[in-house]
Design a protein around this motif. Structure first.
Motif, PDB file in Angstrom:
ATOM      1  N   UNK A 102       0.819  -1.215   0.000  1.00 14.25           N
ATOM      2  CA  UNK A 102       0.000   0.000   0.000  1.00 14.25           C
ATOM      3  C   UNK A 102       0.850   1.262   0.000  1.00 14.25           C
ATOM      4  N   UNK A 103       2.084   1.150   0.484  1.00 13.83           N
ATOM      5  CA  UNK A 103       2.972   2.309   0.589  1.00 13.83           C
ATOM      6  C   UNK A 103       3.858   2.498  -0.644  1.00 13.83           C
ATOM      7  N   UNK A 104       3.733   1.613  -1.627  1.00 16.54           N
ATOM      8  CA  UNK A 104       4.642   1.664  -2.775  1.00 16.54           C
ATOM      9  C   UNK A 104       4.606   3.013  -3.481  1.00 16.54           C
ATOM     10  N   UNK A 105       3.413   3.595  -3.608  1.00 17.54           N
ATOM     11  CA  UNK A 105       3.307   4.884  -4.289  1.00 17.54           C
ATOM     12  C   UNK A 105       4.016   5.993  -3.550  1.00 17.54           C
ATOM     13  N   UNK A 106       3.948   5.975  -2.221  1.00 20.98           N
ATOM     14  CA  UNK A 106       4.658   6.982  -1.422  1.00 20.98           C
ATOM     15  C   UNK A 106       6.154   6.918  -1.726  1.00 20.98           C
ATOM     16  N   UNK A 109       7.151   7.719  -5.787  1.00 25.02           N
ATOM     17  CA  UNK A 109       7.083   9.110  -6.242  1.00 25.02           C
ATOM     18  C   UNK A 109       7.998  10.006  -5.433  1.00 25.02           C
ATOM     19  N   UNK A 110       8.218   9.686  -4.158  1.00 20.39           N
ATOM     20  CA  UNK A 110       9.198  10.442  -3.381  1.00 20.39           C
ATOM     21  C   UNK A 110      10.595  10.251  -3.960  1.00 20.39           C
ATOM     22  N   UNK A 111      10.921   9.012  -4.302  1.00 26.25           N
ATOM     23  CA  UNK A 111      12.236   8.729  -4.888  1.00 26.25           C
ATOM     24  C   UNK A 111      12.399   9.409  -6.245  1.00 26.25           C
ATOM     25  N   UNK A 112      11.350   9.365  -7.055  1.00 28.86           N
ATOM     26  CA  UNK A 112      11.421   9.988  -8.385  1.00 28.86           C
ATOM     27  C   UNK A 112      11.662  11.484  -8.259  1.00 28.86           C
ATOM     28  N   UNK A 113      10.944  12.130  -7.336  1.00 34.29           N
ATOM     29  CA  UNK A 113      11.110  13.567  -7.137  1.00 34.29           C
ATOM     30  C   UNK A 113      12.479  13.892  -6.552  1.00 34.29           C
ATOM     31  N   UNK A 114      12.909  13.102  -5.571  1.00 36.29           N
ATOM     32  CA  UNK A 114      14.211  13.339  -4.955  1.00 36.29           C
ATOM     33  C   UNK A 114      15.332  13.182  -5.971  1.00 36.29           C
ATOM     34  N   UNK A 115      15.225  12.157  -6.822  1.00 33.33           N
ATOM     35  CA  UNK A 115      16.249  11.948  -7.840  1.00 33.33           C
ATOM     36  C   UNK A 115      16.323  13.087  -8.838  1.00 33.33           C
ATOM     37  N   UNK A 116      15.165  13.556  -9.315  1.00 34.70           N
ATOM     38  CA  UNK A 116      15.145  14.668 -10.271  1.00 34.70           C
ATOM     39  C   UNK A 116      15.647  15.959  -9.616  1.00 34.70           C
ATOM     40  N   UNK A 117      15.216  16.190  -8.378  1.00 31.02           N
ATOM     41  CA  UNK A 117      15.653  17.385  -7.647  1.00 31.02           C
ATOM     42  C   UNK A 117      17.174  17.390  -7.500  1.00 31.02           C
ATOM     43  N   UNK A 118      17.722  16.261  -7.045  1.00 29.71           N
ATOM     44  CA  UNK A 118      19.162  16.179  -6.802  1.00 29.71           C
ATOM     45  C   UNK A 118      19.954  16.302  -8.102  1.00 29.71           C
ATOM     46  N   UNK A 119      19.475  15.688  -9.174  1.00 30.41           N
ATOM     47  CA  UNK A 119      20.177  15.764 -10.455  1.00 30.41           C
ATOM     48  C   UNK A 119      20.235  17.195 -10.968  1.00 30.41           C
ATOM     49  N   UNK A 120      19.133  17.926 -10.799  1.00 22.45           N
ATOM     50  CA  UNK A 120      19.116  19.310 -11.267  1.00 22.45           C
ATOM     51  C   UNK A 120      19.970  20.210 -10.378  1.00 22.45           C
ATOM     52  N   UNK A 121      20.054  19.893  -9.087  1.00 26.03           N
ATOM     53  CA  UNK A 121      20.862  20.691  -8.167  1.00 26.03           C
ATOM     54  C   UNK A 121      22.352  20.549  -8.443  1.00 26.03           C
ATOM     55  N   UNK A 122      22.769  19.378  -8.932  1.00 22.89           N
ATOM     56  CA  UNK A 122      24.181  19.196  -9.251  1.00 22.89           C
ATOM     57  C   UNK A 122      24.732  17.882  -8.732  1.00 22.89           C
ATOM     58  N   UNK A 123      25.992  17.645  -9.052  1.00 26.21           N
ATOM     59  CA  UNK A 123      26.598  16.338  -8.792  1.00 26.21           C
ATOM     60  C   UNK A 123      26.680  16.016  -7.298  1.00 26.21           C
ATOM     61  N   UNK A 137      13.277   2.810  -4.045  1.00 25.21           N
ATOM     62  CA  UNK A 137      12.804   2.092  -5.232  1.00 25.21           C
ATOM     63  C   UNK A 137      13.104   0.604  -5.114  1.00 25.21           C
ATOM     64  N   UNK A 138      14.183   0.242  -4.471  1.00 25.49           N
ATOM     65  CA  UNK A 138      14.432  -1.189  -4.239  1.00 25.49           C
ATOM     66  C   UNK A 138      13.325  -1.795  -3.385  1.00 25.49           C
ATOM     67  N   UNK A 139      12.858  -1.021  -2.403  1.00 29.56           N
ATOM     68  CA  UNK A 139      11.759  -1.524  -1.579  1.00 29.56           C
ATOM     69  C   UNK A 139      10.478  -1.637  -2.407  1.00 29.56           C
ATOM     70  N   UNK A 140      10.245  -0.664  -3.287  1.00 30.51           N
ATOM     71  CA  UNK A 140       9.095  -0.760  -4.191  1.00 30.51           C
ATOM     72  C   UNK A 140       9.202  -2.021  -5.032  1.00 30.51           C
ATOM     73  N   UNK A 141      10.392  -2.288  -5.538  1.00 28.37           N
ATOM     74  CA  UNK A 141      10.587  -3.474  -6.382  1.00 28.37           C
ATOM     75  C   UNK A 141      10.294  -4.752  -5.608  1.00 28.37           C
TER      76      UNK A 141
END
Length: 251
Positions: A102-106, A109-123, A137-141
């Motif tokens: 039930x928590x997979x969506x949390x 989408x948190x991981x997707x946003x965090x990854x995009x945020x961090x990538x745009x912020x820099x290395x 995402x491993x837990x989602x998998x």
């Protein structure tokens, strides 16, 4: 409130309608902070706003930051997870072991946003947050390997393509993950866009780049009605990438 939010959500092709939907979902969550459906939509919706409906970097960062915060609230709806975090001797990365399907969506989408945020912020931010996002995402998998149209395979395809080798990057792993995601869920167009943008460019393979993006542009975005807005957004990305092909290839 949820019914009104969902009606607006169906019109999320339009940025203002999406924002109105998020306002309704927030009202629904505020009325009932245990409403996981509202919290997941808020995390996903703010991610989508930053990813597809915002052009400037600051706007994207703000939307993704908001998505990450909603993801945290969403995860805390799991009482066992919240209890572990309150004890103070756990991190999110360890406490997510108690997350359920039930928590997979949390998590996703948190991981997707965090990854995009961090990538745009820099290395440096990317390196700082990559382990947390990947753990989510491993837990989602583990919970649902096909979540959001084979999302974990798509996510790790992007991770392996983007990261330098010393940080776990591996193009041979990237293409396996991308291809498994496409084979499992060919109706979701975003995987081909990512494969073109991240893998084909890294391999300096302009033919593959064009093939993938032309397939996206030519596809029926409404073949999966529930994904129409996302697929149309991916077609827009594909057109922009094709128009800027010379930016990615030496010849």
């Amino acid at each position: 409130l949820l019914a009104e939010a969902m009606e607006l959500w169906n019109g999320r092709d339009d940025a203002e309608t999406l924002k109105a939907s998020l306002g309704k979902f927030e009202a629904a969550y505020n009325a009932d902070p245990s409403n996981r459906d509202a919290a997941i939509h808020l995390t996903r919706g703010w991610y989508f706003l930053g990813d597809a409906k915002t052009d400037d970097a600051e706007g994207k960062l703000a939307a993704w930051d908001t998505a990450v915060k909603w993801g945290g609230r969403c995860m805390a709806i799991n009482a066992e997870f919240a209890g572990l975090m309150e004890k103070g001797n756990e991190t999110e990365r360890t406490a997510i072991r108690v997350m359920t399907k039930d928590d997979a969506g949390c998590l996703y989408w948190a991981a997707s946003a965090l990854g995009k945020w961090a990538k745009l912020k820099g290395f440096s931010p990317l390196l700082k947050h990559k382990d947390t996002a990947q753990a989510y995402v491993r837990r989602v998998e583990e919970l649902d390997e096909n979540y959001f149209y084979s999302g974990p395979d798509r996510y790790f395809g992007a991770v392996y393509a983007v990261a330098p080798s010393f940080a776990g990057g591996d193009l041979s792993k990237a293409i396996v993950r991308f291809d498994e995601s496409i084979a499992a869920q060919p109706g979701y167009l975003g995987t081909k866009v990512l494969k073109a943008e991240l893998y084909a460019t890294k391999m300096q393979d302009p033919a593959l780049f064009e093939q993938l993006l032309n397939e996206v542009v030519a596809a029926d975005a409404s073949a999966l009605p529930e994904l129409g807005p996302e697929n149309r957004a991916e077609q827009d990305k594909a057109k922009k990438l094709l128009a800027n092909k010379s930016d990615f290839f030496a010849n």
